[in-house]
Design a protein around this motif. Structure first.
Motif, PDB file in Angstrom:
ATOM      1  N   UNK A  92      -8.045   2.470   4.752  1.00  0.00           N
ATOM      2  CA  UNK A  92      -9.084   1.495   4.421  1.00  0.00           C
ATOM      3  C   UNK A  92      -8.901   0.170   5.158  1.00  0.00           C
ATOM      4  N   UNK A  93      -7.672  -0.167   5.530  1.00  0.00           N
ATOM      5  CA  UNK A  93      -7.462  -1.416   6.266  1.00  0.00           C
ATOM      6  C   UNK A  93      -7.336  -1.171   7.770  1.00  0.00           C
ATOM      7  N   UNK A  94      -7.557   0.048   8.214  1.00  0.00           N
ATOM      8  CA  UNK A  94      -7.362   0.406   9.616  1.00  0.00           C
ATOM      9  C   UNK A  94      -8.057  -0.504  10.603  1.00  0.00           C
ATOM     10  N   UNK A  95      -9.324  -0.761  10.419  1.00  0.00           N
ATOM     11  CA  UNK A  95     -10.060  -1.586  11.384  1.00  0.00           C
ATOM     12  C   UNK A  95      -9.591  -3.036  11.344  1.00  0.00           C
ATOM     13  N   UNK A  96      -9.361  -3.574  10.161  1.00  0.00           N
ATOM     14  CA  UNK A  96      -8.849  -4.947  10.049  1.00  0.00           C
ATOM     15  C   UNK A  96      -7.456  -5.051  10.667  1.00  0.00           C
ATOM     16  N   UNK A  97      -6.645  -4.010  10.505  1.00  0.00           N
ATOM     17  CA  UNK A  97      -5.306  -3.974  11.088  1.00  0.00           C
ATOM     18  C   UNK A  97      -5.419  -3.991  12.610  1.00  0.00           C
ATOM     19  N   UNK A  98      -6.316  -3.209  13.165  1.00  0.00           N
ATOM     20  CA  UNK A  98      -6.527  -3.193  14.622  1.00  0.00           C
ATOM     21  C   UNK A  98      -6.982  -4.563  15.130  1.00  0.00           C
ATOM     22  N   UNK A  99      -7.886  -5.202  14.398  1.00  0.00           N
ATOM     23  CA  UNK A  99      -8.356  -6.533  14.785  1.00  0.00           C
ATOM     24  C   UNK A  99      -7.214  -7.545  14.753  1.00  0.00           C
ATOM     25  N   UNK A 100      -6.348  -7.446  13.755  1.00  0.00           N
ATOM     26  CA  UNK A 100      -5.189  -8.326  13.676  1.00  0.00           C
ATOM     27  C   UNK A 100      -4.270  -8.114  14.870  1.00  0.00           C
ATOM     28  N   UNK A 101      -4.052  -6.872  15.265  1.00  0.00           N
ATOM     29  CA  UNK A 101      -3.210  -6.564  16.436  1.00  0.00           C
ATOM     30  C   UNK A 101      -3.778  -7.191  17.707  1.00  0.00           C
ATOM     31  N   UNK A 159       0.859  -1.186   0.000  1.00  0.00           N
ATOM     32  CA  UNK A 159       0.000   0.000   0.000  1.00  0.00           C
ATOM     33  C   UNK A 159       0.895   1.237   0.000  1.00  0.00           C
ATOM     34  N   UNK A 160       0.600   2.183  -0.888  1.00  0.00           N
ATOM     35  CA  UNK A 160       1.446   3.372  -1.003  1.00  0.00           C
ATOM     36  C   UNK A 160       0.654   4.672  -0.882  1.00  0.00           C
ATOM     37  N   UNK A 161      -0.632   4.571  -0.517  1.00  0.00           N
ATOM     38  CA  UNK A 161      -1.428   5.788  -0.340  1.00  0.00           C
ATOM     39  C   UNK A 161      -2.035   5.806   1.055  1.00  0.00           C
ATOM     40  N   UNK A 207      -1.559   0.133  14.098  1.00  0.00           N
ATOM     41  CA  UNK A 207      -2.109   1.045  13.088  1.00  0.00           C
ATOM     42  C   UNK A 207      -2.133   2.484  13.576  1.00  0.00           C
ATOM     43  N   UNK A 208      -2.623   2.714  14.771  1.00  0.00           N
ATOM     44  CA  UNK A 208      -2.753   4.089  15.256  1.00  0.00           C
ATOM     45  C   UNK A 208      -1.391   4.742  15.464  1.00  0.00           C
TER      46      UNK A 208
END
Length: 74
Positions: free
Chosen positions: A18-27, A10-12, A38-39
């Protein structure tokens, strides 16, 4: 039979947001690691990363069967 890992870079800022919530769930599932959060990454990018002309946004993601299973912020 296991599915293959699909990787993207991802470069933008929009793509990362757009993946913020999924990234948080993965954490939550994997255990919180400060520099891979993510944060934390978002704050770092907006205050330090993008202000440097030598920095380019790169976040590598890994998905299996469409599910986010890996994130590597670079």
């Amino acid at each position: 039979m296991s599915s293959a890992l699909a990787c993207d870079i991802l470069v933008s800022e929009e793509a990362v947001a757009a993946i913020g919530e999924k990234w948080r769930q993965l954490q939550v599932r994997a255990g919180r690691i400060l520099f891979a959060d993510h944060d934390w990454f978002n704050i770092w990018w907006r205050t330090l990363g993008k202000s440097s002309q030598s920095q380019t946004l790169h976040v590598v993601t890994g998905r299996i069967d469409g599910n986010l299973v890996a994130v590597l912020p670079l």
